[in-house]
Motif scaffolding. Sequence first.
Motif, mmCIF file in Angstrom:
data_model
loop_
_atom_site.group_PDB
_atom_site.id
_atom_site.type_symbol
_atom_site.label_atom_id
_atom_site.label_comp_id
_atom_site.label_asym_id
_atom_site.label_seq_id
_atom_site.Cartn_x
_atom_site.Cartn_y
_atom_site.Cartn_z
ATOM 1 N N SER A 81 45.260 37.020 39.754
ATOM 2 C CA SER A 81 46.633 37.144 39.272
ATOM 3 C C SER A 81 47.299 38.350 39.934
ATOM 4 C CB SER A 81 46.649 37.300 37.749
ATOM 5 O OG SER A 81 45.874 38.412 37.337
ATOM 6 N N CYS A 141 35.056 40.933 37.792
ATOM 7 C CA CYS A 141 36.306 40.205 37.972
ATOM 8 C C CYS A 141 36.803 40.282 39.408
ATOM 9 C CB CYS A 141 37.374 40.768 37.042
ATOM 10 S SG CYS A 141 39.040 40.099 37.312
ATOM 11 N N VAL A 196 43.681 37.663 35.350
ATOM 12 C CA VAL A 196 43.021 36.367 35.526
ATOM 13 C C VAL A 196 42.092 36.517 36.720
ATOM 14 C CG1 VAL A 196 43.313 33.921 36.065
ATOM 15 C CG2 VAL A 196 44.939 35.075 34.543
ATOM 16 N N CYS A 197 40.842 36.144 36.514
ATOM 17 C CA CYS A 197 39.803 36.337 37.525
ATOM 18 C C CYS A 197 39.294 34.982 38.001
ATOM 19 C CB CYS A 197 38.653 37.153 36.951
ATOM 20 S SG CYS A 197 39.184 38.641 36.053
ATOM 21 N N VAL A 239 45.328 42.278 30.732
ATOM 22 C CA VAL A 239 44.408 41.159 30.972
ATOM 23 C C VAL A 239 44.663 40.520 32.339
ATOM 24 C CG1 VAL A 239 43.572 38.927 30.149
ATOM 25 C CG2 VAL A 239 44.285 40.684 28.506
ATOM 26 N N TRP A 269 39.503 34.549 31.852
ATOM 27 C CA TRP A 269 40.176 35.727 31.333
ATOM 28 C C TRP A 269 39.565 36.077 29.992
ATOM 29 C CZ3 TRP A 269 42.311 30.968 32.164
ATOM 30 C CH2 TRP A 269 42.751 30.232 31.061
ATOM 31 N N GLN A 303 40.009 39.517 40.787
ATOM 32 C CA GLN A 303 41.324 39.215 40.244
ATOM 33 C C GLN A 303 42.148 38.361 41.190
ATOM 34 O OE1 GLN A 303 43.373 42.547 38.481
ATOM 35 N NE2 GLN A 303 45.396 41.598 38.721
ATOM 36 N N LYS A 335 48.828 41.812 35.556
ATOM 37 C CA LYS A 335 48.079 41.482 34.345
ATOM 38 C C LYS A 335 49.011 40.959 33.262
ATOM 39 C CE LYS A 335 44.554 44.962 35.367
ATOM 40 N NZ LYS A 335 43.838 46.174 34.886
#
Length: 290
Positions: A115, A111, A132-133, A130, A141, A113, A118
């Motif tokens: 975002s 990932c 977002v990648c 979680v 995700w 990332q 998370k």
Amino acid sequence: MRTRTFALTAVSSAVCGAALLGPAALPATATPHRPAPDTSPGERAGRLPDAWAGGGRADPDPGVPAGATADAPAGVTAGVRTDATVGARADVPAEDAPVTAGELLAEVRSCRQISRGKYRTDAGSAKATVPVCATGDAVFWKADMDIDCDGRRTKVCNKKTDPYFQPQTAFTSSRGKPLDSAALPFVVVPAPSRTWDYRKSGLTGGSVVAVIYEGRVRYAVIGDTGPAGIIGEGSYALAEELSIDPHPTTGGAASGVTYIAFKDSRISPIESRARAESRGEELARAFVGR
């Protein structure tokens, strides 16, 4: 995957996004989040409405040519595309076979990332886990799947079957009508916020998303928005496609769902399942380097 606890947050986030990009880019309100199911899969099955007593696909599997068949492993619904069923199709050249779950998952093992923080998977989650990648061509995700039954009123999606039902979706059909969550496979994305703004990642209503669950791959579109702090939701029809219990209050999958949203991939009309499938397969092939 919605509760009223997050409704104010979602509305505020959506309104801010709309002010930036105009009313056509984002609806005035975002879909509230449903509570996490608190029953076991067996209990859920017993509480399914008669309208979905083992209901399935309304149209043929677009991944299998007309007249072709393949043996499915035990416990897998006939017609569902998995790595095993694709491998059994000796008559299909490898380069022409549908992209498998394994191929797609191999591209999202790590990932990067994007975002700022998370997301929680449910309103009652104690911790946000979680991210977002991103890759060069997509964002992704890995989360759960809760059921969005909003939009057009149907026998399975209405106030009686879903106490959180809303008769609208963030994005509308080519005729300006709410989407039909019982018929159209679509994904819900979080409303824009400081954590992540899907629009800045080349996504919008109608963007194509590959969704993977237990070896199955299905292509959907982005069709609705939810609370700004929660991720992991799909339409009733998408759950059916993945052999997930689609009941709006007791269904869903607790984990193991991967969402790969392809950048700059908007299809039109948004309600065309055939176009989402063909465009999704095309994008998936490029994504895995075929």
